[in-house]
Design an enzyme around this catalytic site. Structure first.
Site, PDB file in Angstrom:
ATOM      1  N   HIS A 685      26.427  -8.434 -18.255  1.00 14.21           N
ATOM      2  CA  HIS A 685      26.690  -9.389 -19.334  1.00 14.21           C
ATOM      3  C   HIS A 685      25.896  -9.003 -20.581  1.00 14.21           C
ATOM      4  O   HIS A 685      24.956  -8.212 -20.517  1.00 14.21           O
ATOM      5  CB  HIS A 685      26.297 -10.801 -18.905  1.00 14.21           C
ATOM      6  CG  HIS A 685      24.822 -10.941 -18.646  1.00 14.21           C
ATOM      7  ND1 HIS A 685      24.224 -10.462 -17.502  1.00 14.21           N
ATOM      8  CD2 HIS A 685      23.822 -11.482 -19.405  1.00 14.21           C
ATOM      9  CE1 HIS A 685      22.931 -10.709 -17.546  1.00 14.21           C
ATOM     10  NE2 HIS A 685      22.656 -11.330 -18.698  1.00 14.21           N
ATOM     11  N   ASP A 687      23.655 -10.910 -23.687  1.00 15.25           N
ATOM     12  CA  ASP A 687      22.963 -12.169 -23.982  1.00 15.25           C
ATOM     13  C   ASP A 687      23.377 -12.694 -25.350  1.00 15.25           C
ATOM     14  O   ASP A 687      23.669 -11.922 -26.268  1.00 15.25           O
ATOM     15  CB  ASP A 687      21.439 -11.961 -23.971  1.00 15.25           C
ATOM     16  CG  ASP A 687      20.923 -11.600 -22.598  1.00 15.25           C
ATOM     17  OD1 ASP A 687      21.593 -11.942 -21.608  1.00 15.25           O
ATOM     18  OD2 ASP A 687      19.836 -10.968 -22.528  1.00 15.25           O
ATOM     19  N   HIS A 737      23.790  -5.506 -19.554  1.00 16.32           N
ATOM     20  CA  HIS A 737      22.856  -5.341 -18.443  1.00 16.32           C
ATOM     21  C   HIS A 737      23.201  -6.280 -17.297  1.00 16.32           C
ATOM     22  O   HIS A 737      23.976  -7.231 -17.464  1.00 16.32           O
ATOM     23  CB  HIS A 737      21.420  -5.580 -18.905  1.00 16.32           C
ATOM     24  CG  HIS A 737      21.206  -6.956 -19.476  1.00 16.32           C
ATOM     25  ND1 HIS A 737      21.653  -7.326 -20.725  1.00 16.32           N
ATOM     26  CD2 HIS A 737      20.580  -8.048 -18.953  1.00 16.32           C
ATOM     27  CE1 HIS A 737      21.313  -8.585 -20.963  1.00 16.32           C
ATOM     28  NE2 HIS A 737      20.667  -9.038 -19.892  1.00 16.32           N
ATOM     29  N   ARG A 747      12.312 -14.212  -6.208  1.00 17.58           N
ATOM     30  CA  ARG A 747      11.892 -13.600  -7.466  1.00 17.58           C
ATOM     31  C   ARG A 747      12.054 -14.624  -8.588  1.00 17.58           C
ATOM     32  O   ARG A 747      13.074 -15.315  -8.669  1.00 17.58           O
ATOM     33  CB  ARG A 747      12.735 -12.358  -7.757  1.00 17.58           C
ATOM     34  CG  ARG A 747      12.401 -11.681  -9.086  1.00 17.58           C
ATOM     35  CD  ARG A 747      13.410 -10.620  -9.440  1.00 17.58           C
ATOM     36  NE  ARG A 747      13.120 -10.024 -10.743  1.00 17.58           N
ATOM     37  CZ  ARG A 747      14.018  -9.408 -11.505  1.00 17.58           C
ATOM     38  NH1 ARG A 747      15.278  -9.304 -11.082  1.00 17.58           N
ATOM     39  NH2 ARG A 747      13.672  -8.903 -12.668  1.00 17.58           N
TER      40      ARG A 747
END
Length: 756
Positions: A685, A687, A737, A747
């Site tokens: 995607h 940002d 990314h 995480r």
């Protein structure tokens, strides 16, 4: 011809006039040798004020004889009511042996509240110029009998009324004055001298006058506004601006003793612009010469919710002082802080010589708790010092305790201030009602433009008191309770004044009402070193899980020390960052503590979004590339987070994207949670940002396995994120990314889409 005749006659007349003038001009009297001046003062105890007086006399080489030392004081409370007759009686006894020394000049002055600003030669010269046998100090206020005002001789200008704190005259004449004393020790000395002076016959036969224009004596009562410090080369003087005089004797009579303390911080040679503090190293204690360090009782007071309390305790632990010589007394008035104290006690109870905690269940007032702490030292003969610290004091100087002990003052505190503010732990002056007033030098002292050790009227938060003083001058056990004053103000006032105790040596019960002369303990603040700071507790909200996170506005320095990575500044000094992929910059920003507390805050909140497309939290209610997250706004941390971006991310942006000035604004600020069970990865995607930050909040291979980020355009992956480090990369167009799968564990990352 007529003109020449006139000139001849005029010149003859001029010669005649000059000859007459030269024969009739009287010769100026020879100066009085300074050896012919004797200073007589009364002091029954060696108070701080007395020692200061003697130091100023020694500086100018005055010959001083002290009368009454060790004798019980029966002269009343001269600072508040009539009294002082004991001084006249002692002076009368001393003058009997000096009465026949016609060339001896006697200077009789008070000692507890008086200093010299000039030397013997100056005072004798001014006395000669007055051309009288006896000279009294003068003031603008009449005491103790106002009905006598009309009986005073009229004067054109100057101060009209007699003050008995300063008298200078030839010995036989002084003797003729004091030999008339036949009253009691607690009768009023000033009234006695006044009645003699107001008798026209005595005033003439004894050749008496007043120092109307403060050439020799400066009484401060009613005259504070007339007086200024005059800085000159090597020495500071007090200048009377009304009469343009430089008085030699400065007397803090009445309620001006604190102003005298201020003047004495400079006069005569305590501090100058040329040499700074000239007295700071006088009488210091060399700790290296001691066989062992003195025992110190450290009193810690937690009276309200206080940010960064664990850090306060850590700084206490790091003080450079033998821990077996430190005994700890903690008063905690806040249930919220019991967990912090319990942890500190469990880890360090055997570190200190002793460890005593008094909690909120005891229901002690602040004054009672502070009295208790001080009394523990007072009752322990081995307690060398009592070191009182409030929990809002962050001592950054590990040598603080040693530096305070070395200064060898009865009560001394280190200067601590609020970051970038003038708020500190002392007041330079008091108003008439006993509250804060700003002294002329307050700002310079706070900003350390004037460095030294300063006699001040009020201190709080942190100070050191000698144990011997607690067992002597401050032996009473209720110093922190007085009328309606807060505990610190009560302690300072009781220490300053100390005039309300019975005289233990009074010979009879009838004399118990007789009070001691003012002999308060001086309090000092030192700014010779950078000691630390005060933190703000005013707006501390304890409704969060990790409350210190919200202190970025109130206490920015402490917030930075706790939450910003220790290597953050190296980004700018040493270019401490990496570029693992084109235009992807990697740098340290958060400390381990920040990461843990942000994760803890999110888990405490617990309402993770679940990674669904439908999302009412955002405009339009639909998220194209959803994550399992919690927004900063949901926990009330949005303003603080945006401030963090502007303070710590924007400078990095300018460094790596040269020429781009970010607004530091972001709508989307959130913490993402990746787990194999809920959401393990994020598909490719772009940002919605000009640039994005992505901060790792926990450790790879310890807290989780897998994870990382892949940038498609460059076929570049970063698979080993470091805890507390942030990626910064462009958001739109160039940096498509994806989040690589987390294969085990959990995480956490903090993400912001900046400048959308």
């Amino acid at each position: 011809m007529e003109y020449l005749k006139f000139c001849f006659v005029f010149s003859c007349w001029l010669k005649f006039a000059n000859s007459v003038s030269s024969t009739e001009t009287p010769q100026a009297p020879a100066p009085i040798p300074k050896e012919k001046l004797l200073v007589l003062t009364v002091a029954t105890e060696e108070t701080d004020g007395f020692h200061r007086f003697m130091k100023s006399a020694s500086y100018f080489n005055y010959t001083v004889k002290v009368l009454g030392m060790g004798e019980a004081w029966k002269g009343g409370d001269v600072g508040r009511s009539i009294g002082g007759g004991q001084k006249v009686r002692l002076l009368k006894e001393a003058m009997e042996a000096l009465a026949d020394q016609e060339d001896l000049v006697v200077l009789s002055v008070d000692s507890y509240d008086l200093i010299f600003a000039g030397g013997p030669e100056e005072i004798l010269r001014k006395f000669q110029q007055a051309n009288h046998k006896v000279l009294f100090a003068a003031e603008g206020l009449i005491w103790p009998d106002k009905r006598l005002a009309d009986k005073y001789p009229s004067i054109r200008s100057g101060k009209r009324y007699l003050n008995s704190g300063g008298i200078i005259g030839y010995a036989p004449y002084i003797n003729r004055v004091v030999s008339q004393w036949n009253l009691h020790d607690n009768d009023d000395d000033q009234l006695f001298y006044t009645k003699i002076y107001l008798d026209p016959l005595q005033r003439e036969t004894l050749n008496m006058t007043l120092d109307h224009k403060c050439q020799i004596f400066q009484n401060l009562n009613g005259a504070v506004d007339e007086v200024l410090l005059k800085f000159g080369t090597g020495r500071v003087r007090v200048r009377n601006t009304v009469y343009d005089s430089l008085p030699v004797v400065v007397h803090g009579n009445g309620n001006t003793k604190m102003y005298l303390n201020y003047l004495a911080n400079y006069v005569p040679n305590a501090w100058t612009y040329e040499n700074g503090c000239s007295l700071c190293d006088d009488d210091i204690v060399d700790l290296s010469q001691l066989k062992e360090y003195p025992n110190v009782l450290v009193g810690v007071f937690i009276e309200q919710p206080t940010p960064f309390l664990p850090e306060f305790f850590q700084r206490l632990l790091t003080l450079d002082y033998p821990k077996d010589k430190l005994n700890l007394f903690i008063h905690n008035n806040e249930v919220y802080h019991e967990k912090h104290i319990q942890k500190f006690w469990e880890e360090n109870r055997n570190v200190f010589g002793s460890f005593k905690v008094v909690g909120p269940e005891e229901n002690l007032s602040q004054g009672e708790a502070r009295n208790m702490g001080m009394d523990l030292c007072r009752k322990d003969a081995t307690c060398g010092y009592y070191f009182s610290m409030d929990s809002d004091v962050m001592l950054t100087n590990r040598q603080t305790l040693k530096l305070l002990i070395e200064q060898n003052r009865k009560i001394i505190g280190p200067l601590v201030t609020r970051h970038s503010k003038l708020w500190s732990n002392f007041w330079g002056a008091l108003s008439l009602d006993g509250y804060y007033a700003r002294s002329e030098d307050y700002v310079d002292i706070v900003q350390r433009k004037r460095v030294g050790v300063w006699n001040i009227p009020y201190m709080a938060h942190v100070y050191l008191v000698k144990g011997s003083v607690l067992r002597n001058e401050l032996k009473e056990r209720n110093y922190f309770v007085l009328e309606k004053l807060d505990p610190d103000m009560a302690f300072c006032r009781n220490s300053r004044e100390m005039t309300s105790h019975r005289e233990k040596d009074s010979p009879s019960p009838e004399s118990f009402h007789m009070l001691r002369p003012p002999k308060g303990v001086f309090m000092y603040i030192t700014n010779r070193h950078d000691f630390g700071r005060l933190i703000s507790t005013a707006n501390y909200n304890i409704s969060h899980y990790n409350n210190d996170l919200w202190q970025i506005f109130e206490n920015p320095v402490d917030w930075k020390e706790k939450y910003i990575h220790p290597n953050y500044t190296r980004i700018f000094t040493e270019n401490h960052m990496e570029e693992p992929c084109p235009d992807v910059f990697w740098f340290p920003v958060f400390s381990e503590k920040a990461c843990d507390e942000i994760v803890g805050e999110m888990e405490h909140y617990g309402s993770w979004s679940g990674g669904r497309h439908e999302d009412k939290r955002i405009s339009g209610g639909y998220e194209t590339v959803p994550t399992d997250d919690i927004h900063m706004k949901q926990i009330g941390f949005d303003k603080e987070w945006l401030h963090f971006i502007r303070e710590f991310i924007s400078p990095v942006t300018l460094k790596v994207f040269s020429g781009y000035y970010t607004k530091g604004y972001a709508v989307m600020n959130f913490v993402v949670k990746y787990t194999p069970e809920r959401q393990a990865y994020l598909r490719p995607h772009h940002d919605s940002s000009t640039f994005t930050i992505n901060i790792a909040l926990n450790n790879k291979d310890r807290d989780f396995e897998g994870g990382g980020c892949r940038f498609h355009r460059y076929n570049c992956s970063i698979s080993s994120p470091r805890k507390g480090w942030s990626f910064m990369h462009p958001g739109r167009l160039t940096h498509l990314h994806e989040g690589l799968p987390t294969t085990n564990g959990t995480r956490y990352i903090a993400v912001s889409f900046i400048d959308p």
